[in-house]
Design a protein around this motif. Structure first.
Motif, PDB file in Angstrom:
ATOM      1  N   LEU A 123      -4.882  -3.845   1.157  1.00 15.77           N
ATOM      2  CA  LEU A 123      -4.008  -2.958   0.392  1.00 15.77           C
ATOM      3  C   LEU A 123      -4.801  -1.747  -0.104  1.00 15.77           C
ATOM      4  O   LEU A 123      -4.356  -0.611  -0.002  1.00 15.77           O
ATOM      5  CB  LEU A 123      -3.430  -3.732  -0.789  1.00 15.77           C
ATOM      6  N   TYR A 124      -5.986  -2.005  -0.596  1.00 15.20           N
ATOM      7  CA  TYR A 124      -6.828  -0.937  -1.113  1.00 15.20           C
ATOM      8  C   TYR A 124      -7.192   0.052  -0.005  1.00 15.20           C
ATOM      9  O   TYR A 124      -7.113   1.266  -0.174  1.00 15.20           O
ATOM     10  CB  TYR A 124      -8.077  -1.543  -1.735  1.00 15.20           C
ATOM     11  N   PHE A 135      -1.662  -0.979 -11.646  1.00 18.23           N
ATOM     12  CA  PHE A 135      -1.607  -1.853 -10.481  1.00 18.23           C
ATOM     13  C   PHE A 135      -2.759  -1.573  -9.529  1.00 18.23           C
ATOM     14  O   PHE A 135      -3.454  -2.496  -9.097  1.00 18.23           O
ATOM     15  CB  PHE A 135      -0.275  -1.662  -9.760  1.00 18.23           C
ATOM     16  N   SER A 136      -2.989  -0.280  -9.222  1.00 13.85           N
ATOM     17  CA  SER A 136      -4.026  -0.005  -8.223  1.00 13.85           C
ATOM     18  C   SER A 136      -5.404  -0.357  -8.766  1.00 13.85           C
ATOM     19  O   SER A 136      -6.306  -0.695  -8.004  1.00 13.85           O
ATOM     20  CB  SER A 136      -3.963   1.449  -7.754  1.00 13.85           C
ATOM     21  N   ARG A 137      -5.541  -0.320 -10.094  1.00 12.75           N
ATOM     22  CA  ARG A 137      -6.828  -0.745 -10.659  1.00 12.75           C
ATOM     23  C   ARG A 137      -6.978  -2.253 -10.628  1.00 12.75           C
ATOM     24  O   ARG A 137      -8.047  -2.775 -10.347  1.00 12.75           O
ATOM     25  CB  ARG A 137      -6.955  -0.265 -12.091  1.00 12.75           C
ATOM     26  N   SER A 138      -5.888  -2.946 -10.922  1.00 12.56           N
ATOM     27  CA  SER A 138      -6.022  -4.400 -10.948  1.00 12.56           C
ATOM     28  C   SER A 138      -6.259  -4.948  -9.543  1.00 12.56           C
ATOM     29  O   SER A 138      -6.866  -6.001  -9.378  1.00 12.56           O
ATOM     30  CB  SER A 138      -4.809  -5.057 -11.604  1.00 12.56           C
ATOM     31  N   ILE A 139      -5.790  -4.204  -8.521  1.00  9.52           N
ATOM     32  CA  ILE A 139      -6.098  -4.611  -7.147  1.00  9.52           C
ATOM     33  C   ILE A 139      -7.615  -4.641  -6.957  1.00  9.52           C
ATOM     34  O   ILE A 139      -8.191  -5.610  -6.464  1.00  9.52           O
ATOM     35  CB  ILE A 139      -5.485  -3.600  -6.148  1.00  9.52           C
ATOM     36  N   LEU A 140      -8.256  -3.551  -7.405  1.00 10.85           N
ATOM     37  CA  LEU A 140      -9.710  -3.480  -7.299  1.00 10.85           C
ATOM     38  C   LEU A 140     -10.368  -4.630  -8.063  1.00 10.85           C
ATOM     39  O   LEU A 140     -11.282  -5.275  -7.590  1.00 10.85           O
ATOM     40  CB  LEU A 140     -10.195  -2.156  -7.889  1.00 10.85           C
ATOM     41  N   ALA A 162       0.835  -1.200   0.000  1.00 14.43           N
ATOM     42  CA  ALA A 162       0.000   0.000   0.000  1.00 14.43           C
ATOM     43  C   ALA A 162       0.868   1.246   0.000  1.00 14.43           C
ATOM     44  O   ALA A 162       0.567   2.230  -0.686  1.00 14.43           O
ATOM     45  CB  ALA A 162      -0.911  -0.005   1.224  1.00 14.43           C
ATOM     46  N   TYR A 163       1.954   1.186   0.748  1.00 15.90           N
ATOM     47  CA  TYR A 163       2.842   2.347   0.787  1.00 15.90           C
ATOM     48  C   TYR A 163       3.403   2.625  -0.603  1.00 15.90           C
ATOM     49  O   TYR A 163       3.416   3.767  -1.063  1.00 15.90           O
ATOM     50  CB  TYR A 163       3.981   2.121   1.782  1.00 15.90           C
ATOM     51  N   MET A 191     -12.684  -8.387  -6.935  1.00 16.88           N
ATOM     52  CA  MET A 191     -14.029  -8.601  -7.450  1.00 16.88           C
ATOM     53  C   MET A 191     -14.211 -10.037  -7.946  1.00 16.88           C
ATOM     54  O   MET A 191     -15.311 -10.439  -8.291  1.00 16.88           O
ATOM     55  CB  MET A 191     -14.279  -7.689  -8.643  1.00 16.88           C
ATOM     56  N   VAL A 192     -13.116 -10.766  -8.041  1.00 16.83           N
ATOM     57  CA  VAL A 192     -13.234 -12.145  -8.532  1.00 16.83           C
ATOM     58  C   VAL A 192     -13.930 -12.977  -7.465  1.00 16.83           C
ATOM     59  O   VAL A 192     -13.503 -13.002  -6.326  1.00 16.83           O
ATOM     60  CB  VAL A 192     -11.846 -12.724  -8.834  1.00 16.83           C
ATOM     61  N   PRO A 193     -15.012 -13.650  -7.819  1.00 21.10           N
ATOM     62  CA  PRO A 193     -15.742 -14.391  -6.799  1.00 21.10           C
ATOM     63  C   PRO A 193     -14.938 -15.591  -6.289  1.00 21.10           C
ATOM     64  O   PRO A 193     -14.251 -16.261  -7.050  1.00 21.10           O
ATOM     65  CB  PRO A 193     -17.011 -14.851  -7.515  1.00 21.10           C
ATOM     66  N   MET A 194     -15.073 -15.820  -5.010  1.00 19.30           N
ATOM     67  CA  MET A 194     -14.335 -16.908  -4.372  1.00 19.30           C
ATOM     68  C   MET A 194     -14.701 -18.263  -4.952  1.00 19.30           C
ATOM     69  O   MET A 194     -13.858 -19.145  -5.061  1.00 19.30           O
ATOM     70  CB  MET A 194     -14.662 -16.882  -2.875  1.00 19.30           C
TER      71      MET A 194
END
Lengths: 403, 418
Positions: free
Chosen positions: A282-283, A234-239, A220-221, A243-246
């Motif tokens: 992280l988000y 990167f910060s978008r792919s974190i989001l 995150a830092y 969202m990927v369902p378990m």
């Protein structure tokens, strides 16, 4: 619409609707607390409520409201009121019913109708009355809908099989049973190993929190402070990743764990839980780090600290509240996690609490045991939540894009 | 002397400091990237791979040869050890089968079968290919040395030194056999349209319902009064409590035979007979959606309340002065202010409701018309034991989600400035 805006139309309408709510609420509350039959009559509620507009309106004053309440009480005792009391119910209980009904109807109704004149009403007066009614109704309905399941959960766990079969509506506590009330809990801890499950859930959750922080704080830092190509991506792919369902991931994880022998081990669970929470953490943390003043860190850099020392000495102490929120949120996710535990754990000696409760859901195990298990799973997280509500709500709002 | 002319443009490219910063950043991100790609990206790729494979739950382990040994005709002249090998697979051959065994001390082998070789006490038999369902028996004549107890030797042969058989079998997960059968199967399924309908209903009604109910709850609590904090805490309970606890409570509460709600309805005269809330179409679908609203309204309520409390009160005072009625204030002042958070919430909750699995699985197990796409993944993979079909449904789920996410990123990144 405008004909609605008359005291003699709005008043009876609000009164009738309010009486329906109080009638049903009183009947449900009394049924659940005594187990005896109380029956709200829809049409009687409408009629009585409409009539109660007169004594509850502004003109009638407190004396009028008192008289209206007494009439309601008398009607209930005579069996013609909005709530019909069963024949076997004692006179005292019937009186309590009438009294509760009178109070619950008249006091709020008077408050709702204070601004409403008898004749034509201004838009303001009309809307205030409607809003007051909606507010009152909202409090009652929301509280009932939220509280009843939890109330039933706790009360069912304190019953025995015979009582449950005899009268499913009776949620009163029979104090004469003494310690026997807790027999379901005793059995769960003694025979079903719930003490062990509690401990497993606890240390799995704590480990999850620690590992999550260990990974997400530096990440995150980096996303919040450092400049590098690919930061936005990167910060978008974190989001995107969280969202990927378990359930989509659970299938390959199940296969991989089956092949490597990690299925049915706590190690496997501790390996997999943090990965599901790292993106959320992280988000959340990068949002918080961005809000911290960069100048303090730059001062630290100028004074000769390395970046890592800056994180350790300046950023982390400043973000303790955020760390607390994130930790609590991650702890909650790990504690409540069900799907992975259900798919990956088969051996009763290694169950987490949620998996243990799922095991109780069988036709051979009585309901009160299942509910006692649910209470055991709920109480720790609730205690944590109520004790640290400030952090918890902050964590929920910051990270609760996850459901 | 060199002539230094100052450059007219600022320096371009990355200086050493910028490179160092980027290196540090990637270093800090590395653990996260590694772990997430191991557990998210790798499984995602593998699910695409598996969805094109004809694979069932039983195929997860490749077939192995099974070996058993026993001593026959003990004490007689024809005394021998019998090895029996078997390929239990119905359709896959096992190649390169090798049988190994150790002869206990005091046992001497006679003529070896042609496939076998003896090195000291170690016996190795190279068998080759075992066809599906094939059995093979090898007989090894043995004599016992004098001074050894025959019974003990028999035990040693049969139990202490185990015969081991190894072999290679084609693993369905790694071979080059692909099929579209999984996708054909799930799309051709009569239930597919019903699954799609359940998903759409559950997602849309659940999301909108949770938003509307959350907005109402936020309006209720957006004023100072005694017990406001308490009530706010209480309204968050459904979301904070473990799903397993609340869903089982709902199931017990609404049970058709002994549930309190049914007893209450019958007693109040609202229903003639107990209602099977989670067992009838279309009531079951409505009930799981109601559960979803009940469980997730706290979330939207929390967000909306936070946004409401940050709205400037001056605006409402000015509107009051201008004679705006309460409903007008709500509609013309509050709603436009809340529109941003409402749309973000809608998108997020839409995606998460679409992803939801636990709730429906625990309430109905996907029966009575409540099987959504995510429940279908589980149903196909584990209930029907067809991992390939389950993976195919998962791929469908993922693709739908990708479309949502692109939409979401376009929209939310503008809202949140990401």
């Amino acid at each position: 619409m405008s004909f609605l805006r008359h005291g003699y139309v709005t008043g009876p309408l609000i009164g009738a609707l309010w009486m329906v709510i109080t009638g049903f609420t009183v009947a449900v509350v009394l049924s659940f607390s005594t187990g005896e039959p109380f029956r709200p009559v829809f049409w009687a509620c409408l009629v009585w409520g409409a009539l109660m507009w007169v004594p509850a309106s502004r003109r009638a004053g407190p004396i009028g409201a008192l008289i209206g309440g007494l009439v309601l009480l008398a009607a209930t005792l005579l069996g013609v009121g909005p709530v019909v009391v069963g024949a076997e119910v004692s006179g005292l209980t019937a009186a309590i019913t009438g009294l509760a009904l009178a109070l619950a109807t008249m006091v709020p109704l008077r408050h709702m109708l204070t601004e409403l004149p008898l004749g034509a009403a201004t838009r303001h007066a009309f809307e205030h009355a409607v809003i007051r009614f909606l507010t009152g109704a909202g409090y009652v309905i929301f509280t009932a809908l939220v509280a009843i399941p939890f109330y039933v959960m706790v009360m069912t766990s304190l019953k025995n099989q015979q009582q449950l079969v005899q009268n499913p509506l009776d949620f009163s506590i029979d104090l004469t049973r003494g310690w026997d009330l807790l027999s379901s809990y005793v059995e769960l801890f003694a025979d079903f190993g719930f003490g062990g499950y509690l401990w497993t859930s606890f240390y799995v959750s704590v480990l999850t929190v620690l590992i999550t922080l260990l990974f997400s704080v530096p990440g995150a830092y980096a996303v919040a402070r450092l400049r590098f190509t690919g930061r936005t991506v990167f910060s978008r792919s974190i989001l995107l990743i969280y969202m990927v369902p378990m359930i989509v991931l659970a299938l390959p994880i199940y296969i991989a764990f089956s092949m490597t022998g990690l299925r049915n081990t706590i190690t496997g669970i501790v390996l997999i839980y943090p990965v599901t929470t790292i993106p959320v953490a992280l988000y959340m943390l990068q949002g918080y780090f961005r809000g911290l003043p960069a100048e303090v860190e730059e001062a630290g850099l100028m004074d000769g600290l390395t970046r890592l020392r800056v994180i350790w000495k300046i950023t982390l102490p400043l973000s303790l509240p955020a760390l607390a929120s994130v930790s609590l949120y991650v702890f909650m996710i790990a504690w409540n996690e069900f799907l992975l535990a259900f798919m990956l754990l088969d051996d009763p000696s290694k169950f987490t609490l949620t998996r243990g409760v799922a095991m109780l859901n069988s036709s051979e195990i009585p309901r009160q045991h299942l509910m006692a298990g649910a209470v055991i799973a709920t109480v720790p997280i609730m205690a944590l939540f109520l004790g640290l509500e400030k952090f918890m709500t902050k964590g929920l709002t910051a990270g609760a894009v996850k459901g | 002397m060199t002539d230094i002319t100052p450059s007219k443009t600022p320096p371009r490219g990355h200086g050493p400091l910028a490179r160092r910063e980027a290196r540090l950043a990637w270093g800090l991100l590395l653990p996260t990237i590694l772990s997430v790609s191991l557990v998210v990206v790798l499984p995602l790729l593998s699910i695409f791979w598996i969805s094109f494979k004809p694979i069932g739950l039983a195929d997860l382990r490749p077939p192995v040869p099974v070996a058993r040994e026993d001593l026959r005709d003990a004490g007689e002249a024809s005394q021998h050890v019998r090895y029996r090998l078997q390929n239990r697979s119905q359709d896959k051959p096992i190649t390169d089968v090798v049988l190994t065994d150790t002869l206990p001390e005091g046992v001497t082998a006679g003529t070896l079968p042609e496939q076998c070789a003896l090195d000291g006490a170690a016996l190795t038999c190279i068998i080759g290919t075992l066809d599906p369902k094939a059995r093979l028996t090898l007989e090894l004549p043995v004599t016992f040395a004098a001074g050894f107890d025959a019974e003990a030797l028999e035990d040693a042969i049969e139990d202490e030194t185990e015969a081991l058989a190894t072999g290679k079998a084609d693993n369905i997960l790694t071979n080059a056999e692909f099929t579209f059968e999984n996708f054909a199967r799930i799309f051709d399924d009569d239930e597919f349209l019903a699954v799609l309908w359940a998903t759409v209903f559950y997602t849309v009604v659940g999301t909108v319902g949770a938003l509307v109910v959350g907005l109402f709850a936020a309006l209720l609590l957006n004023k100072e009064f005694k017990g406001q904090g308490l009530l706010r805490g209480l309204y968050l309970f459904p979301y904070v409590a473990p799903v397993i606890a609340v869903s089982f409570t709902w199931v017990i509460l609404l049970d058709p035979f002994s549930g309190s709600v049914n007893a209450l309805l019958v007693q109040m005269g609202l229903a003639d007979a107990p209602i099977n809330f989670f067992g009838e179409r279309p009531l079951a679908l409505i009930m799981v959606t109601v559960f979803e609203i009940w469980r997730y309204f706290p979330l939207s309520f929390l967000f909306i309340l936070a946004r409401m409390q940050s709205i400037d009160t001056d605006m409402y005072e000015a509107a009051d002065m201008d004679g705006a009625s309460p409903f007008q204030q709500f509609w013309y002042l509050s709603v436009p202010q809340l529109l941003g958070i409402l749309s973000v919430l809608f998108l997020l909750r839409f995606i998460w409701t679409f992803n939801k699995f636990d709730d429906i699985f625990l309430l109905t197990g996907g029966n009575a018309g409540t099987r959504t796409l995510t429940v279908n993944v589980y149903e196909q993979a584990f209930a029907v034991s067809n991992i390939g079909a389950g993976a195919a449904v998962a791929v469908v789920v993922f693709c739908v989600l990708l479309v949502f996410s692109i939409f979401f990123l376009k929209y939310v990144s503008r809202e949140e400035g990401l």
